[in-house]
Write a protein that holds these residues in place. Structure first.
Motif, PDB file in Angstrom:
ATOM      1  N   HIS A 223      -8.294   4.963  -2.193  1.00 60.03           N
ATOM      2  CA  HIS A 223      -8.200   4.540  -3.658  1.00 60.03           C
ATOM      3  C   HIS A 223      -7.841   2.979  -3.730  1.00 60.03           C
ATOM      4  O   HIS A 223      -6.945   2.512  -3.011  1.00 60.03           O
ATOM      5  N   SER A 224      -8.678   2.417  -4.156  1.00 62.89           N
ATOM      6  CA  SER A 224      -8.519   0.902  -4.564  1.00 62.89           C
ATOM      7  C   SER A 224      -9.243   0.654  -5.793  1.00 62.89           C
ATOM      8  O   SER A 224      -9.877   1.348  -6.480  1.00 62.89           O
TER       9      SER A 224
ATOM     10  N   ALA B 129      -4.313   1.377  -2.385  1.00 64.80           N
ATOM     11  CA  ALA B 129      -4.496   0.105  -2.388  1.00 64.80           C
ATOM     12  C   ALA B 129      -4.892  -0.813  -3.113  1.00 64.80           C
ATOM     13  O   ALA B 129      -5.616  -0.250  -4.116  1.00 64.80           O
ATOM     14  N   GLN B 130      -4.297  -2.079  -3.349  1.00 69.13           N
ATOM     15  CA  GLN B 130      -4.872  -2.862  -4.520  1.00 69.13           C
ATOM     16  C   GLN B 130      -5.893  -3.812  -4.117  1.00 69.13           C
ATOM     17  O   GLN B 130      -6.375  -4.532  -4.863  1.00 69.13           O
ATOM     18  N   ASN B 131      -6.399  -3.623  -2.808  1.00 65.66           N
ATOM     19  CA  ASN B 131      -7.677  -4.405  -2.424  1.00 65.66           C
ATOM     20  C   ASN B 131      -8.338  -3.563  -1.428  1.00 65.66           C
ATOM     21  O   ASN B 131      -7.731  -2.629  -0.562  1.00 65.66           O
ATOM     22  N   ASP B 132      -9.553  -3.767  -0.946  1.00 63.82           N
ATOM     23  CA  ASP B 132     -10.281  -3.069  -0.108  1.00 63.82           C
ATOM     24  C   ASP B 132      -9.934  -3.389   1.462  1.00 63.82           C
ATOM     25  O   ASP B 132      -9.872  -2.693   2.294  1.00 63.82           O
TER      26      ASP B 132
ATOM     27  N   ASN C 148     -12.380   5.385  -5.720  1.00 58.39           N
ATOM     28  CA  ASN C 148     -11.694   6.543  -5.535  1.00 58.39           C
ATOM     29  C   ASN C 148     -12.483   7.627  -4.998  1.00 58.39           C
ATOM     30  O   ASN C 148     -13.130   8.286  -5.526  1.00 58.39           O
TER      31      ASN C 148
ATOM     32  N   VAL D  40       0.813  -1.220   0.119  1.00 55.59           N
ATOM     33  CA  VAL D  40      -0.078  -0.052   0.083  1.00 55.59           C
ATOM     34  C   VAL D  40       0.807   1.306   0.005  1.00 55.59           C
ATOM     35  O   VAL D  40       1.816   1.371   0.698  1.00 55.59           O
TER      36      VAL D  40
ATOM     37  N   ASP E 127      -6.942  -4.155   2.536  1.00 56.49           N
ATOM     38  CA  ASP E 127      -5.752  -3.502   2.701  1.00 56.49           C
ATOM     39  C   ASP E 127      -6.106  -1.845   2.871  1.00 56.49           C
ATOM     40  O   ASP E 127      -5.359  -1.085   3.686  1.00 56.49           O
ATOM     41  N   LEU E 128      -6.931  -1.337   1.967  1.00 52.84           N
ATOM     42  CA  LEU E 128      -7.426   0.000   1.823  1.00 52.84           C
ATOM     43  C   LEU E 128      -7.685   0.498   3.526  1.00 52.84           C
ATOM     44  O   LEU E 128      -7.282   1.637   3.899  1.00 52.84           O
TER      45      LEU E 128
END
Length: 804
Positions: A311-312, A76-79, A316, A62, A81-82
């Motif tokens: 942002h994922s 982040a690349q997924n929610d 956004n 992240v 982790d977001l």
């Protein structure tokens, strides 16, 4: 930054000693507090270092980009982790605040500040704050998606906490000599409950019942009408409800409760409210919808809001969050923008309870004795033994008042029925709004929302504007909840709820704009019973008149309206005062002050004297009108400001105009004269102290630290106009807590400001760096990044990685 140590070493120590005499704060062990290794000296902070941080459970890397205002933009690349990153980042900047507010919500302040907070804690327990949070958490846990997100948020917060040493603790922990607890899901629910109470916790049932008993229904209805003579409701009056199939409960026989509670619980600030508005394409200078919002709350440091971008691949979104809750509360994404104001709906009722015997174990309802559930509340007290308080629960809700709290009759109680106790999944609403693409998504998100009642305003890049008066509203019979109800009569129970699709709403109205400012939600044609103990009557009319005044509006127009200081209340009353006041009874000095007031243009600008003269006059005038109520020996209610002004103009010989303590029979004209003379005495006293009468100096707006009595951590004497009842609703310590303007261009252009700073650390330059900008009526242009590669105005970055 180096000057902070020098100043705080002197000022803060004086502030600590001063705080000994305030309600809450107690002196810390000074050895610990002044320790150079882990005392307050270590709280000087410079936020400018990029870093890589290992966090347990991070799935994919992240990136957190801090812009030059310390606003984090989380990519982040997924929610999962977001939201984990959101929890970590928020705790990094606001840990003490988010935990302190959950302690306040749960009635646990005595644990950290001692016995001074016992009464407050007892009230929180008796209001069922923890009970309500538990119900809300049950609802959130029934949604696997939401549960996974708030668990991720929790884990992010705890990752930050687990990495702290004593030296790293925020200064307030050191000041109060305690340490942070692990974050839990319940704390998130408590934070949301804290806001529910703040925004929907007022009621006047006891006071109204007393006033009805004292004065009778005719006078009561005159003083407290359901609808004011002048109204401009949230939903335009041309809205047609005729196609709805509506069932409203029948009204039972009137009931008059006796032996009411005294020493009532504290209530939220009466000015808690907001403005919001949006114009559609036809009224926008650019053809893009434009939306604005400014929630009016207490002005505190750290600020109640925390700005952030999330942002994922699924979203956004940019806006402000509540530290302690996942997602963004007020904000925008590439497709929609939204905001909220208080919807002023009565969702808290009181029921008189008759117990079977002294044990208070059973109460009468529907002809049978029903058992109560008892919760033994342990209130832990710093430096003292715990206090235990037993709170009984009926099917209505907690029996907040009984022989141990506010009553003397051991067989009587008063139970609270509050929508805040019914659960609900407000987190799901926020998360879905953050991802929403259009009007249908917005409406779907609102369907999960329970409380506090809010006016959710909306605009989209498809050209739509809308407003829903949203929440879970009981379907009441006419008059239900205005007075204390009969807890033994099932006809007085809530009979059901208004279907969500029947919540008052409007989409793309013909007039081309939507707005709300805590006024009455609808006109009398709305088919359901609507009541609240106070509606705003001035801001909303100024706002709506503004949008009727011309065809097109710009961003600058929106900024000007946010900062509009026009005092409509004064403008409506003073012409009558000038006409009726007997100038021959004023001396030269008094006439001079009246001339200054006559020259005033009704704008509460900081350099004007007129607002100060008006304010002192109004204080005395209101007091003289309602002196009868002042002298009552029971809990009483005062008529609202608009009705007071209306009666002064239209009913100048009303009996209430007579001053009780004088033998003469006064009228409104007499009150104008006497009140102005009293105001002049006040004004001269102010001038004798070598103080100016300029409005900004007289009002003395300040933004105070959450802990009472800490001047070193607060900001005072801010040069800002406005006042309560004005669009710029800034009073002494209350007002616009976040101003936001969003134009739905591609990508959206947005502006925002709040009276604080991103950091919760008084040692940071970002602690209060927005305050002067906010006071000046200026805005930050919000940096809505479309990708992590677009790192303009970057302060530093953090990379969050999984532990190896």
């Amino acid at each position: 930054m180096k000057t902070w140590k020098l100043l705080v070493s002197l000022i803060l120590f004086v502030g600590i000693l001063y705080s000994l005499n305030t309600k809450f704060v107690q002196i810390p062990p000074l050895g610990k507090f002044m320790n150079p290794n882990n005392g307050f000296w270590t709280n000087e902070l410079t936020e400018n270092e990029s870093s890589a941080i290992e966090i347990p459970g991070i799935i994919e890397e992240v990136k957190v980009i801090y812009d030059n205002q310390l606003i984090p933009h989380i990519f982040a690349q997924n929610d999962i982790d977001l939201y984990k990153a959101q929890g970590y980042v928020t705790a990094q900047n606001r840990l003490w605040q988010m935990e302190f507010q959950t302690h306040a919500s749960a009635g646990r302040l005595s644990e950290i500040v001692g016995s001074a907070a016992i009464d407050y804690d007892r009230e929180q327990r008796r209001k069922g704050m923890v009970f309500g949070a538990e119900k809300a958490l049950e609802s959130m846990q029934n949604s696997p998606e939401v549960l996974s997100y708030i668990e991720a948020y929790r884990d992010g917060v705890n990752s930050y906490i687990n990495g702290l040493t004593k030296a790293d603790y925020p200064v307030e922990y050191k000041l109060l000599d305690y340490k942070p607890e692990p974050w839990t899901l319940k704390k998130t629910a408590l934070l949301l409950m804290y806001m529910t109470d703040m925004l929907a916790g007022r009621d006047s049932d006891f006071e109204y019942t007393n006033m009805l008993k004292k004065y009778g229904s005719e006078t009561f209805d005159l003083l407290f009408p359901d609808f004011f003579k002048v109204q401009d409701p949230v939903i335009p009056q041309e809205r047609d409800w005729g196609s709805w199939q509506v069932n409203v409960p029948n009204t039972p026989e009137r009931y008059m409760a006796t032996d009411l509670a005294t020493g009532l619980m504290d209530k939220p600030h009466p000015d808690n409210g907001s403005n919001n508005w949006a114009v559609g394409p036809d009224k926008s200078y650019s053809g893009n919808p434009i939306l604005a919002n400014d929630p009016h709350l207490g002005l505190n440091l750290p600020s109640i809001w925390y700005a952030i971008q999330l942002h994922s691949p699924s979203q956004n979104v940019f806006g402000v969050s509540l530290p302690g809750a996942a997602g963004i509360v007020i904000g925008f994404n590439n497709d929609i923008s939204w905001g909220v104001t208080n919807a002023t709906r009565d969702v808290k009722d009181w029921y008189k309870i008759n117990f079977k015997d002294k044990s208070n174990s059973e109460y009468l309802h529907d002809g049978v004795w029903k058992k109560v559930d008892k919760r033994i509340e342990e209130i832990k007290i710093k430096g003292a033994p715990s206090l235990f308080d037993t709170v009984s629960y009926s099917h209505h809700g907690p029996i907040a008042y009984d022989e141990n709290f506010g009553l003397t009759d051991e067989r009587v109680g008063f139970a609270m029925k509050w929508i805040g106790h019914s659960g609900g999944n407000n987190q799901k609403t926020l998360i879905e709004l953050n991802k929403a693409k259009n009007y249908d998504d917005y409406v779907s998100a609102l369907s999960h929302y329970v409380a506090p009642a809010q006016n959710f305003i909306f605009s989209s890049n498809e050209g739509d504007i809308a407003l829903w008066i949203n929440g879970k509203f009981p379907n009441k019979w006419e008059g239900q909840g205005k007075f204390v109800l009969d807890g033994s009569n099932p006809e007085h129970d809530w009979q059901g709820f208004i279907p969500h699709e029947h919540n008052a709403h409007v989409k793309n109205p013909e007039r081309g704009f939507v707005s709300s400012a805590n006024q009455h939600p609808t006109d009398e044609a709305y088919p359901y019973y609507v009541f609240n103990d106070g509606y705003e009557t001035y801001r909303n009319r100024v706002i709506n008149d503004f949008f009727r005044s011309k065809e097109k509006f710009t961003i600058q127009d929106f900024k000007d309206l946010h900062n509009n200081n026009y005092n409509l209340k004064a403008a409506e009353l003073l012409p009558t005062v000038f006409e009726k006041i007997d100038r021959t009874q004023l001396n030269d000095s008094e006439n001079s002050y009246l001339d200054q007031l006559s020259d005033w243009d009704f704008y509460n600008d900081i350099d004007q004297v007129g607002p100060t003269i008006w304010e002192r006059f109004w204080i005395h005038l209101r007091r003289s009108v309602w002196d009868e109520i002042d002298s009552l020996e029971f809990e009483a209610a005062y008529p609202k400001t608009y009705q007071t002004v209306h009666l002064l103009i239209s009913e100048p010989e009303l009996d209430f105009m007579d001053i009780v303590e004088t033998p003469e029979k006064e009228t409104a004209s007499d009150l104008f004269l006497l009140s102005f003379k009293a105001a002049v005495k006040d004004l001269k006293n102010i001038e004798r102290k070598n103080e100016t009468l300029n409005w900004g100096d007289y009002k003395g707006t300040f933004v105070g630290h959450l802990l009472q009595g800490l001047p070193a951590f607060s900001r005072f004497n801010l040069p800002i106009g406005g006042n309560s009842g004005i669009v710029n609703a800034t009073s002494k310590n209350h007002g616009p807590s976040w101003r936001m303007i969003v134009e739905m261009s591609n990508p959206p252009k947005a502006y925002g400001i709040y009276p604080g700073g991103q950091s919760g650390n008084p040692g940071s330059k970002f602690y209060d760096n927005y305050v002067d900008t906010w006071a000046a009526g200026e805005y930050l242009e919000l940096n809505f990044m479309q990708s992590k590669e677009n790192q303009s105005n970057t302060l530093f970055t953090q990379t969050l990685k999984s532990q190896k």
